[in-house]
Design a protein around this motif. Structure first.
Motif, PDB file in Angstrom:
ATOM      1  N   ALA A  88       0.868  -1.175   0.000  1.00 16.19           N
ATOM      2  CA  ALA A  88       0.000   0.000   0.000  1.00 16.19           C
ATOM      3  C   ALA A  88       0.902   1.221   0.000  1.00 16.19           C
ATOM      4  CB  ALA A  88      -0.900  -0.013   1.232  1.00 16.19           C
ATOM      5  N   THR A  89       0.878   1.971  -1.078  1.00 21.42           N
ATOM      6  CA  THR A  89       1.734   3.161  -1.182  1.00 21.42           C
ATOM      7  C   THR A  89       1.102   4.327  -0.420  1.00 21.42           C
ATOM      8  OG1 THR A  89       0.542   3.837  -3.152  1.00 21.42           O
ATOM      9  CG2 THR A  89       2.520   2.502  -3.498  1.00 21.42           C
ATOM     10  N   ALA A  90       1.915   5.376  -0.203  1.00 18.23           N
ATOM     11  CA  ALA A  90       1.387   6.588   0.451  1.00 18.23           C
ATOM     12  C   ALA A  90       0.223   7.130  -0.367  1.00 18.23           C
ATOM     13  CB  ALA A  90       2.498   7.631   0.566  1.00 18.23           C
ATOM     14  N   ASN A  91       0.317   6.995  -1.674  1.00 16.67           N
ATOM     15  CA  ASN A  91      -0.724   7.540  -2.556  1.00 16.67           C
ATOM     16  C   ASN A  91      -2.052   6.819  -2.386  1.00 16.67           C
ATOM     17  OD1 ASN A  91      -1.700   9.175  -4.709  1.00 16.67           O
ATOM     18  ND2 ASN A  91      -1.510   7.399  -6.063  1.00 16.67           N
ATOM     19  N   ILE A  92      -2.027   5.460  -2.396  1.00 20.57           N
ATOM     20  CA  ILE A  92      -3.310   4.747  -2.291  1.00 20.57           C
ATOM     21  C   ILE A  92      -3.882   4.922  -0.877  1.00 20.57           C
ATOM     22  CG2 ILE A  92      -2.552   2.382  -1.686  1.00 20.57           C
ATOM     23  CD1 ILE A  92      -4.636   1.466  -3.867  1.00 20.57           C
ATOM     24  N   ILE A  93      -2.998   5.026   0.122  1.00 20.12           N
ATOM     25  CA  ILE A  93      -3.468   5.251   1.499  1.00 20.12           C
ATOM     26  C   ILE A  93      -4.185   6.613   1.561  1.00 20.12           C
ATOM     27  CG2 ILE A  93      -2.646   5.748   3.861  1.00 20.12           C
ATOM     28  CD1 ILE A  93      -0.490   3.538   3.359  1.00 20.12           C
ATOM     29  N   ALA A  94      -3.601   7.619   0.914  1.00 17.27           N
ATOM     30  CA  ALA A  94      -4.213   8.956   0.912  1.00 17.27           C
ATOM     31  C   ALA A  94      -5.563   8.924   0.195  1.00 17.27           C
ATOM     32  CB  ALA A  94      -3.275   9.950   0.233  1.00 17.27           C
ATOM     33  N   LYS A  95      -5.602   8.208  -0.930  1.00 16.64           N
ATOM     34  CA  LYS A  95      -6.866   8.132  -1.684  1.00 16.64           C
ATOM     35  C   LYS A  95      -7.937   7.431  -0.867  1.00 16.64           C
ATOM     36  CE  LYS A  95      -5.070   7.420  -6.316  1.00 16.64           C
ATOM     37  NZ  LYS A  95      -5.423   6.699  -7.533  1.00 16.64           N
ATOM     38  N   ALA A 134      -1.513  10.896   9.432  1.00 12.87           N
ATOM     39  CA  ALA A 134      -2.915  11.307   9.645  1.00 12.87           C
ATOM     40  C   ALA A 134      -3.850  10.429   8.809  1.00 12.87           C
ATOM     41  CB  ALA A 134      -3.086  12.778   9.281  1.00 12.87           C
ATOM     42  N   ASN A 135      -3.425  10.126   7.593  1.00  9.61           N
ATOM     43  CA  ASN A 135      -4.263   9.266   6.737  1.00  9.61           C
ATOM     44  C   ASN A 135      -4.382   7.863   7.333  1.00  9.61           C
ATOM     45  OD1 ASN A 135      -4.723  11.271   4.871  1.00  9.61           O
ATOM     46  ND2 ASN A 135      -2.939  10.722   3.595  1.00  9.61           N
ATOM     47  N   LEU A 136      -3.255   7.347   7.842  1.00 11.68           N
ATOM     48  CA  LEU A 136      -3.292   6.017   8.458  1.00 11.68           C
ATOM     49  C   LEU A 136      -4.192   6.022   9.690  1.00 11.68           C
ATOM     50  CD1 LEU A 136       0.442   4.896   8.151  1.00 11.68           C
ATOM     51  CD2 LEU A 136      -1.542   3.709   7.181  1.00 11.68           C
ATOM     52  N   ALA A 137      -4.095   7.089  10.480  1.00  8.73           N
ATOM     53  CA  ALA A 137      -4.939   7.171  11.685  1.00  8.73           C
ATOM     54  C   ALA A 137      -6.421   7.175  11.302  1.00  8.73           C
ATOM     55  CB  ALA A 137      -4.584   8.430  12.476  1.00  8.73           C
ATOM     56  N   LEU A 138      -6.744   7.876  10.214  1.00 12.57           N
ATOM     57  CA  LEU A 138      -8.138   7.910   9.747  1.00 12.57           C
ATOM     58  C   LEU A 138      -8.611   6.506   9.354  1.00 12.57           C
ATOM     59  CD1 LEU A 138      -8.718  10.889   7.273  1.00 12.57           C
ATOM     60  CD2 LEU A 138     -10.244  10.103   9.076  1.00 12.57           C
ATOM     61  N   LEU A 139      -7.748   5.792   8.617  1.00  8.83           N
ATOM     62  CA  LEU A 139      -8.117   4.448   8.161  1.00  8.83           C
ATOM     63  C   LEU A 139      -8.280   3.500   9.347  1.00  8.83           C
ATOM     64  CD1 LEU A 139      -5.952   3.972   4.927  1.00  8.83           C
ATOM     65  CD2 LEU A 139      -8.340   4.663   5.125  1.00  8.83           C
ATOM     66  N   ILE A 140      -7.355   3.586  10.309  1.00  8.15           N
ATOM     67  CA  ILE A 140      -7.439   2.707  11.489  1.00  8.15           C
ATOM     68  C   ILE A 140      -8.741   2.992  12.241  1.00  8.15           C
ATOM     69  CG2 ILE A 140      -6.388   2.193  13.747  1.00  8.15           C
ATOM     70  CD1 ILE A 140      -3.628   2.724  12.322  1.00  8.15           C
TER      71      ILE A 140
END
Ligand code: CTP
Length: 401
Positions: A88-95, A134-140
């Motif tokens: 999972a790249t930074a880009n797909i995580i952000a999307k 921040a994106n990872l925290a949102l997904l978690i």
């Protein structure tokens, strides 16, 4: 992980080179893996390599007419037990964090109601950047499970946090996730599916149009919940579900005998369209057409009723016997009396009138009839009917224990 279906989304990072190995490890555990390759992912690993190891078509393009025709983005995500994005790249995580859906991968993720796992892989500065964190925290917070990343030497010759976890590590995480989601572990089920063929002579038979889609979907769904499942299938075009013991039969009598061999079982689901009759005497050689002679007068005799036989067993009766009622008129009342007549516990009534497209179609609209009443289920795919029935069976055993 026998019989589980994983949708593996491969996005564009150097760690994609580990994906064929990841697929192989998952397959070794009896998992069906469908791969979806993003445009970036395709720069690092080929669709051909993933197809060779997964033995499944690899999906790539949102607007590919053939991909959408064979399996659209909705089905691709729904017909999986879990979505894994690795790397999972930074880009797909952000999307993902921002709900974007601008390609097949992000669209499939957004259209899914299944558990999502991600294995991040990126340069350590990108990983530690506040935006990524921040994106990872949102997904978690939304329930996504993050596997890794690990610390180590990176392809960019730097050292730090951002290496994708090793395939075995990822597989172990999925393993333990599935192991805690096996509510039917320790239960045994037998499922009948498809039509039966009753021979008239060596080349002709009496049969019907049943595809076996519904029965096979039920067997697969039960196995996915940890149930030790035997599928007794008449002749169909369906592939054997992974993680299910499949016994292939032709006639009703063979089907009954295979069911008896599969006992004891806790659950029996009779979804087969068993031929009610067979030729009274099967002819050993092909019946020839004599010039001017009248057509042969075919004498029929009754076949055993498998559902009624299993329901009325005194010894070894499965605790829960579920039948189907294929009806064209007075669907609920005919099915209700069929349940009583055959003495099964539940019956699933479906309207098989030609206009419904049920026979051979992918969707089904059914009513579950129990001693407690009638549940009207909305129209859904046969796969979903299988999953919903497996959930109802799980609830039954949960309530009963
Ligand atoms: N069934 C069975 N063995 C048979 C006939 C039917 O096990 N010889 C099972 C089917 O698998 C299904 C249920 O009985 O679970 C009802 O099948 P259906 O075709 O709807 O009913 P029939 O018993 O064949 O009665 P009818 O055709 O008159 O509606």
């Amino acid at each position: 992980m026998d019989g589980k279906r994983v949708l593996l989304i491969v996005s564009g990072g150097i760690a994609a080179y580990k994906c064929p190995d990841l697929v192989r490890r998952l397959r070794e555990r009896g998992t069906l893996v469908r791969c979806l390759l993003t445009q970036g992912g395709a720069e690092f690993v080929t669709a051909l390599a993933l197809q060779a190891v997964s033995e499944e078509k690899v999906y790539q393009n949102l607007f590919s007419l053939t991909d959408e025709n064979e399996m659209g983005h909705i089905r691709l995500s729904r017909e999986s037990d879990l979505i894994l994005i690795a790397p999972a790249t930074a880009n797909i995580i952000a999307k993902m964090a921002h709900g974007q859906a601008d390609d097949l991968a992000t669209t499939a993720i957004l259209a899914s109601d299944k558990p999502v796992f991600i294995a991040p892989a990126m340069n350590h500065y990108m990983y530690n950047h506040p935006a990524t964190q921040a994106n990872l925290a949102l997904l978690i917070a939304r329930g996504v499970t993050v596997i890794g990343p690990e610390e180590g030497n990176m392809a960019c010759r730097e050292f730090g946090m951002g290496r994708m976890s090793e395939p075995l590590e990822i597989v172990a995480k999925l393993d333990s996730f599935f192991a805690t989601n096996l509510p039917l572990k320790g239960k045994r089920a037998l499922v009948t599916s498809g039509p039966t063929f009753e021979a008239i002579d060596p080349v002709r038979f009496i049969g019907n149009r049943s595809s076996g889609k519904q029965g096979h979907a039920i067997a697969r769904a039960l196995a996915a919940l940890g149930c030790q499942t035997t599928l007794i299938s008449g002749p169909t075009q369906q592939t054997d579900p992974i993680g299910v013991c499949v016994v292939h039969v032709e006639s009703a009598r063979e089907m009954l005998s295979a069911c008896e061999t599969a006992l004891p079982a806790d659950i029996a689901v009779c979804a087969a369209a068993v031929s009610d009759w067979r030729a009274k005497s099967e002819v050993g050689s092909k019946i020839k057409k004599a010039a001017g002679a009248a057509p042969p007068n075919l004498k029929l005799t009754d076949n055993p009723d498998i559902l009624a036989t299993l329901s009325q067993l005194v010894i070894k009766r499965p605790e829960l016997v579920v039948g189907f009622a294929a009806e064209t008129d007075d669907v609920i009342s005919n099915a209700t009396s069929k349940r009583k007549r055959k003495e099964c516990d539940w019956i699933i009534a479906n309207d098989v009138s030609p206009h419904t497209g049920t026979f051979n179609g992918d969707a089904n609209k059914v009513h579950l009839i129990t001693s407690g009443g009638v549940e009207n289920w909305p129209k859904m795919s046969k796969i979903k009917v299988g999953e919903k029935l497996a959930e109802r069976i799980t609830a039954h055993f949960g309530d009963a224990s």
